[in-house]
Design a protein around this motif. Sequence first.
Motif, PDB file in Angstrom:
ATOM      1  N   ALA A 148       0.535  -1.221   0.029  1.00  0.00           N
ATOM      2  CA  ALA A 148      -0.167   0.107   0.040  1.00  0.00           C
ATOM      3  C   ALA A 148       0.712   1.098   0.299  1.00  0.00           C
ATOM      4  O   ALA A 148       0.216   2.123  -0.385  1.00  0.00           O
ATOM      5  N   ASP A 149       1.960   1.506   0.809  1.00  0.00           N
ATOM      6  CA  ASP A 149       2.631   1.770   0.730  1.00  0.00           C
ATOM      7  C   ASP A 149       3.348   2.729  -0.404  1.00  0.00           C
ATOM      8  O   ASP A 149       3.807   4.305  -1.046  1.00  0.00           O
ATOM      9  N   LEU A 150       3.780   1.402  -0.535  1.00  0.00           N
ATOM     10  CA  LEU A 150       4.773   1.507  -2.662  1.00  0.00           C
ATOM     11  C   LEU A 150       3.222   2.120  -3.940  1.00  0.00           C
ATOM     12  O   LEU A 150       3.897   2.104  -5.057  1.00  0.00           O
ATOM     13  N   GLU A 151       1.870   2.351  -3.126  1.00  0.00           N
ATOM     14  CA  GLU A 151       0.745   2.319  -4.326  1.00  0.00           C
ATOM     15  C   GLU A 151       1.250   1.046  -5.516  1.00  0.00           C
ATOM     16  O   GLU A 151       0.836   1.526  -6.234  1.00  0.00           O
ATOM     17  N   ALA A 152       1.688  -0.122  -5.221  1.00  0.00           N
ATOM     18  CA  ALA A 152       2.096  -1.397  -6.409  1.00  0.00           C
ATOM     19  C   ALA A 152       0.672  -2.045  -6.322  1.00  0.00           C
ATOM     20  O   ALA A 152       0.437  -2.682  -5.770  1.00  0.00           O
ATOM     21  N   ALA A 153      -0.385  -1.960  -7.441  1.00  0.00           N
ATOM     22  CA  ALA A 153      -1.615  -2.276  -7.818  1.00  0.00           C
ATOM     23  C   ALA A 153      -1.165  -2.873  -8.220  1.00  0.00           C
ATOM     24  O   ALA A 153      -1.511  -4.470  -7.637  1.00  0.00           O
ATOM     25  N   GLY A 154      -0.279  -3.373  -9.148  1.00  0.00           N
ATOM     26  CA  GLY A 154       0.072  -5.003  -9.240  1.00  0.00           C
ATOM     27  C   GLY A 154       0.287  -5.862  -8.541  1.00  0.00           C
ATOM     28  O   GLY A 154      -0.383  -7.299  -8.062  1.00  0.00           O
ATOM     29  N   ALA A 155       1.153  -5.988  -7.208  1.00  0.00           N
ATOM     30  CA  ALA A 155       1.376  -6.346  -6.508  1.00  0.00           C
ATOM     31  C   ALA A 155       0.369  -7.108  -5.088  1.00  0.00           C
ATOM     32  O   ALA A 155       0.686  -7.648  -4.489  1.00  0.00           O
TER      33      ALA A 155
END
Lengths: 989, 180
Positions: A148-155
């Motif tokens: 969530a902190d990285l805003e890594a939607a794919g992950a």
Amino acid sequence: VTGTADSAELPVVAALRALSVFSADQAGAYREHFAAFAAALGEDVETKLGRFLRGWAREGAPGTVVLTGNAGTGKTAAAEAYCRALGVPLPDRDVLLEVSPGRRVLKDLSGLPDPAARADAVRDALASLSAAQTLVCANEGVLRDAFADLEAAGATAALEAALRRGATREGDLMVVNVNRQRPTSERLWNQLLDYVARGELWTGCADCPFDVGGCPMRSNAEQLRRPVVREQLRTLFRLGTGEAVPTLREVLAILSWAVVGTESCSHVKERYRDLGLAAFTASDGYFTRILGGGMSPDAAERSPLLAGVRRSGLGDVSDLQVDGWLRDTNGAPDEVRGIAGEPDPAMPATDGRRPGLAGTRSPLDRVKTKQHEMTFHALGEMVSTDEDPTRVEDGLDALVQGDGVANAPAQTLWRQRVYFEAVNDLGGPAAAARRLLYYRHITDLTELAGKAARGADTVIELNELVRGLNFLVTGFSSPSEGLIVPDPACLFARDPGSFRPARPSLVHSQVDIERLALWVPDQGLVRDLLDVDHVDVDLVVDGSSELALRIRPRMYEAIREAAEFRGPVGQGVAEMNDLRGFYGRLAAGLATEDSLRVADPDSNPPRTGQDHTSLLRWDGETLMAAKKKRQRLTPGAIAEELFCLDPDRDERAPQLCAETLLTLVQNGYRAPEGGTLTTPKRQRFAVRSLALGENFLGGRDDGRAGDDETTPAEYGASLAAGREVRGSAHLSLAHQTLQGLVDPDTQRASQPGAWLLRPFHESLLWYDARKPSPNSPQYSVRKVYMRGSGITLARMLADPADATAAALGRSAVDAIRSALTAQSPLADISTRLESVLPADAAYTRPPVLEDDEAAAWQRGADPRLAQLAGQLCRHAEGVMRQAGASPPSRLWQLRSILAVDLALHVVRTAWVATGAPATEQYLLLSFGGGPRAQNPVRQRSEDSYRRARNPTQRSNGPDPRASDERTRRKRPRRGLAFGIPDRKRTRQH
Amino acid sequence: MSELDENDRVVDWPSEFQTGSALGNTDDEESISNQLKRLPCPASAEHYLHIARAAVEAANYSRGAEDGFRVLLESVGALVGTGSYRYLTAGPDLLAALVGALSVQMPMPSREFFAAIRREWGFVVNQESAANTALASQVDGAGLERNARRAEKLMSEAGLALGLSDRTTMVGERAARVGS
């Protein structure tokens, strides 16, 4: 853990004792201490995941593998296997470390100091997907936060998919949910048992008394090497793993306890030296220890897996033949006679009796009695044939009571041992489970799951499941109509599986058997990566994973019992909530039937009902309220001043909720424009007559209802009796259906005018009604138990002053509207029944708004209630917007939350007004526990409730009851309503 | 009383009390209404406090609110038992409502759930929630922890929580909103 096989202590004994940990502070300890265990127990068990990671390491393909799961599931062990394959040790530090060129490992993401460091490490791991090989171990929470902190939607999507399906691969990123690994998978299960019980570990210490039948530990290990015992044990653990996420550490802890308990070699030898064969009995046997035997209840309670295994009921479930074998082994099969310790018939007897331990082979066939230790066989003989009444009495005590301390009843021990060791004589594993466990169909479920996993034909089983489900949710037991989806309201009121007789249910829709399929949860990639075991099945509609019911052992048991016996199944609330959720999703996702159908438990098959209409109208009078002078020093006025919103003692949760919902419904689910409120008073006398079996149209003889010959009073009488009216069919079924929807809490009132239905649909909400006198036949709506608080709550939800609360309130009210206006055949029935009444009669025309109702609405905007309004909007939004609950469930929860929030508003106001110390401002909830006298939490809970009612009373000492009695005698009651602190009396406490 | 006397200049005190109440009995010299009539003008706060206490001693001012509080809790299953043995608890329905009300924060470990219901409704279940209350010195911490474990078990059985093997219990996975 040190020592050799010929020393005084067998190394495996100390190792297993150290592994047998059930305290709360040892999570994850297994891995840290593993090196010490390895010296005694040998190489770690090899999981499929470990094998995959070793192969990946050797292959060198770039990418990132993320392992997520609870502590103890084997993430670190898998990382260790990866490092071993590279020829390097597992890193000590919790950082993303390059362990060999192009190979990086982060063994525990939680070990990084803060969220920023975790996000950096994950960013780093994701940035070099195609450049290096990276292995990350992380538990779900921190991983989710980092993504969530990285805003890594794919992950994040990959993680969500992995949590649902067990494992997923997105390009070079693979996420594996290690929680899906099952210790009961065939290969892993045998490895685990070998790990603690294999023969090479149990060769015996110096002077071991095993060969003469004196060592319980080696006897236990010997039995756990037998395939048949392992398979029976696997069934129990499968049941347990259906209740909890199983970890290897916990399985090993339970197995270790089963083999050694708290024993040591030296202690066994000492006791054998002092007591001989009487030193150890079946109470030290694996078959009882595996269920927590010998463990304190507290320790046993700490292990969810053990709790699941214990719920199997092994030892508690009686079987006539098995119990008969214990009382008289003469007619029993050879194997049973052997485990009972039957002596050689040629052995001579002294004074007509053989020694109690004659024939014993190991501690596992011996029991403790007041007449000395003896074999199961000797106990049975003593109880059945002995002429000495004292011996018989002592035998019976040992048989059914044990000693109440360390020794379980012999009967329980016997059933447990027979379950494990006399499987063939019981008729095979399936029959053993059916005869001696509460889960009679567990082996059927595992077989079914196996068939579903193989893609084999499951049509017969599917029909049986549909039969059971239909019975559970409608009381109608037949698969020929397909899966019957009842109206969610009927299902919610039905309380599936309960002991209440089933009433007819409206059918929302029907699903043909062809549209149903059975899947297993672990499919695809997860099967290649993890040791899975198919214990559950999913019943899937139209191939949609959204429309699936997860059938675990308890659910399967309920369904099969319902199909077989067509009676109440008494299963837990969790299963019934699952059912409600599943059918709620079906009702939301499937088209409703065009015709009105009713599933009638007494008919076969479900019948189709008709409706009726009318054109009649008539006039009537208006209701008026008298005005009185306001007295400002009455208890009510003082309470109103203090609390602003002061619940009446007649206002219970159902009435409060109904009044709130009625206010919203009558005003279009929003604050009225121009400020003119519509009264919440709603008659609905026709449908109310049908639902409650009382003629609410009595005395209404003017005009006609439905046809030219029927007066409204006659129409009401027909509805109340469930008789047909013009153009109707099967009205008695609708009558019974609606009767099943009555909120039982409202029936405490003897007047049917105050009875309400559960909150399901706006067309089925009505206001309190009563007759002006007992002899009058005419009902009219008026305040009985609804006293205006609901109007104020409705204002707080629909129109709070605070902007944040307003957004939440709007969202909650929108969700309430969706739930109350969802398409329902009940709404059609209600609308059509009402439509035949004259439109402008006193009993159909909306009553005029009364002043106190307008005042109650205005009160909702009082700044003194701002805090309550904020809280109420937040909680109502939470309840109404939650996932996983059907609309009727949400409305039912709303009913509770409105009442609790209002009650807490009262007590908090009283705390402030009386200056109650902060340390006294709490309500202690007590759950279960022993009898009151031995339950201090319950006593304190009573105390906290008393003080909440009377905040000027201070917390008492060790004996709250005595102190409370003294308080009552010394002074008059003074509590919530009047908030002036009494300093003199406060000092007394 | 002070407001009525000073702002509204009330003269007819008996009419402000409940009809038939002894507090408004004009024949009794010591009735509250007569005491109010005799108050000096202006009267001190102490005077009003003295009379207010006397009113509370003589009449039951708290019953309505006490009973309102009681029946609301009873009707949601939060109060069980009878008479002076009534105690507070929460059945599956109420626990489901509490979990649902906090759905935006779900799922959460049971410890956090107990802390949340302490914050939101003042309910104490475990030792941690009891830390700053009088209970800390009255109940054995282990007893409260057993209480918490029984609550967790009840929630697990009601499908509101999931017991994990690492001794934690996750609450509200089903109620959690998709994507939260």
